[in-house]
Design an enzyme around this catalytic site. Structure first.
Site, PDB file in Angstrom:
ATOM      1  N   LYS A  47      28.785  35.191  41.202  1.00  0.00           N
ATOM      2  CA  LYS A  47      29.587  36.185  40.469  1.00  0.00           C
ATOM      3  C   LYS A  47      29.928  35.708  39.066  1.00  0.00           C
ATOM      4  O   LYS A  47      30.641  36.366  38.338  1.00  0.00           O
ATOM      5  CB  LYS A  47      30.894  36.488  41.243  1.00  0.00           C
ATOM      6  CG  LYS A  47      30.653  37.216  42.547  1.00  0.00           C
ATOM      7  CD  LYS A  47      31.852  37.041  43.478  1.00  0.00           C
ATOM      8  CE  LYS A  47      32.797  38.127  43.528  1.00  0.00           C
ATOM      9  NZ  LYS A  47      33.882  37.985  44.510  1.00  0.00           N
TER      10      LYS A  47
ATOM     11  N   LYS B 257      32.008  33.784  38.163  1.00  0.00           N
ATOM     12  CA  LYS B 257      33.466  33.773  37.968  1.00  0.00           C
ATOM     13  C   LYS B 257      33.950  32.328  38.140  1.00  0.00           C
ATOM     14  O   LYS B 257      33.647  31.690  39.133  1.00  0.00           O
ATOM     15  CB  LYS B 257      34.163  34.635  39.036  1.00  0.00           C
ATOM     16  CG  LYS B 257      34.143  36.129  38.769  1.00  0.00           C
ATOM     17  CD  LYS B 257      35.073  36.846  39.764  1.00  0.00           C
ATOM     18  CE  LYS B 257      35.204  38.318  39.476  1.00  0.00           C
ATOM     19  NZ  LYS B 257      36.158  39.001  40.382  1.00  0.00           N
TER      20      LYS B 257
HETATM   21  N1  C2G Z   1      41.491  45.689  42.612  1.00  0.00           N
HETATM   22  C1  C2G Z   1      42.272  46.832  42.454  1.00  0.00           C
HETATM   23  N2  C2G Z   1      42.942  47.035  41.301  1.00  0.00           N
HETATM   24  C2  C2G Z   1      42.872  46.127  40.289  1.00  0.00           C
HETATM   25  C3  C2G Z   1      42.090  44.962  40.439  1.00  0.00           C
HETATM   26  C4  C2G Z   1      41.399  44.755  41.631  1.00  0.00           C
HETATM   27  O1  C2G Z   1      42.351  47.674  43.376  1.00  0.00           O
HETATM   28  N3  C2G Z   1      43.574  46.372  39.137  1.00  0.00           N
HETATM   29  C5  C2G Z   1      40.762  45.515  43.874  1.00  0.00           C
HETATM   30  C6  C2G Z   1      39.244  45.452  43.673  1.00  0.00           C
HETATM   31  O2  C2G Z   1      38.710  46.758  43.583  1.00  0.00           O
HETATM   32  C7  C2G Z   1      38.802  44.727  44.944  1.00  0.00           C
HETATM   33  C8  C2G Z   1      39.993  43.783  45.230  1.00  0.00           C
HETATM   34  O3  C2G Z   1      41.110  44.284  44.463  1.00  0.00           O
HETATM   35  O4  C2G Z   1      38.680  45.661  46.019  1.00  0.00           O
HETATM   36  C9  C2G Z   1      39.716  42.355  44.837  1.00  0.00           C
HETATM   37  O5  C2G Z   1      39.368  42.349  43.465  1.00  0.00           O
HETATM   38  P1  C2G Z   1      38.439  41.136  42.928  1.00  0.00           P
HETATM   39  O6  C2G Z   1      39.051  39.851  43.335  1.00  0.00           O
HETATM   40  O7  C2G Z   1      38.127  41.418  41.494  1.00  0.00           O
HETATM   41  O8  C2G Z   1      37.151  41.378  43.823  1.00  0.00           O
HETATM   42  P2  C2G Z   1      35.615  41.278  43.362  1.00  0.00           P
HETATM   43  O9  C2G Z   1      35.442  40.111  42.455  1.00  0.00           O
HETATM   44  O10 C2G Z   1      35.226  42.633  42.920  1.00  0.00           O
HETATM   45  O11 C2G Z   1      34.909  40.834  44.741  1.00  0.00           O
HETATM   46  O12 C2G Z   1      31.654  41.139  48.121  1.00  0.00           O
HETATM   47  C10 C2G Z   1      32.609  41.852  47.362  1.00  0.00           C
HETATM   48  C11 C2G Z   1      33.220  40.985  46.314  1.00  0.00           C
HETATM   49  O13 C2G Z   1      33.708  39.777  46.876  1.00  0.00           O
HETATM   50  C12 C2G Z   1      34.360  41.731  45.619  1.00  0.00           C
END
Ligand code: C2G
Length: 130
Positions: A45, A47
């Site tokens: 990712k 990240k």
């Molecule tokens: N999220 C949200 N609102 C935000 C930020 C994040 O609803 N302002 C939600 C994202 O949509 C996700 C969850 O919080 O459902 C976790 O966000 P992230 O840690 O950014 O997840 P991500 O990196 O997208 O990882 O296999 C799937 C991945 O692991 C998802």
């Protein structure tokens, strides 16, 4: 017992994540969070997490809506996870809308919830740098 699952990095944990976890839990009785490992984040990712997997796991385990935190090591494990953990409902924020519809073939309810606007880790970092 309705079992719900969701995936993510959750670094830095903020109220947008909590809002997601709260709504995900409301869809069932037991919520499993599959937390991206440091290796998965970096290799797949691009990240770089501020908090380590163990620190992010500890934070999530302190959230009242979360019942279990397990590691996310790769993109492919979702199809096996939902069977191994007897999942009824798969939940993600709607930035992922449509991406995991294949899980419907496994008899899983797939739910995309509206993201919480304005808040993101990128935004937090930007604001902190001013
Ligand atoms: N999220 C949200 N609102 C935000 C930020 C994040 O609803 N302002 C939600 C994202 O949509 C996700 C969850 O919080 O459902 C976790 O966000 P992230 O840690 O950014 O997840 P991500 O990196 O997208 O990882 O296999 C799937 C991945 O692991 C998802």
């Amino acid at each position: 017992m309705k079992r719900v699952i969701t995936y993510g990095t959750f670094d830095l944990l903020h109220y947008g994540h909590i809002n997601l976890l709260k709504r995900a839990k409301a869809l069932g009785d037991y919520l499993i969070v599959v937390l991206s490992t440091d290796e998965f984040n970096w290799n797949m990712k691009q990240k770089k997490c501020y908090f380590s997997y163990e620190e992010r796991k500890m934070l999530l385990e302190a959230v009242r809506y979360v019942d279990l935190v397990i590691p996310e090591n790769n993109w492919e494990q979702k199809r096996t996870d939902v069977h191994e953990y007897h999942i009824d409902t798969f939940v993600m924020g709607d930035d992922w809308k449509g991406k995991f519809d294949f899980l419907k073939e496994e008899g899983i309810d797939v739910v995309y919830l509206p993201r919480t606007p304005e808040i993101s880790t990128t935004q937090i970092k930007k604001d902190l740098n001013h």
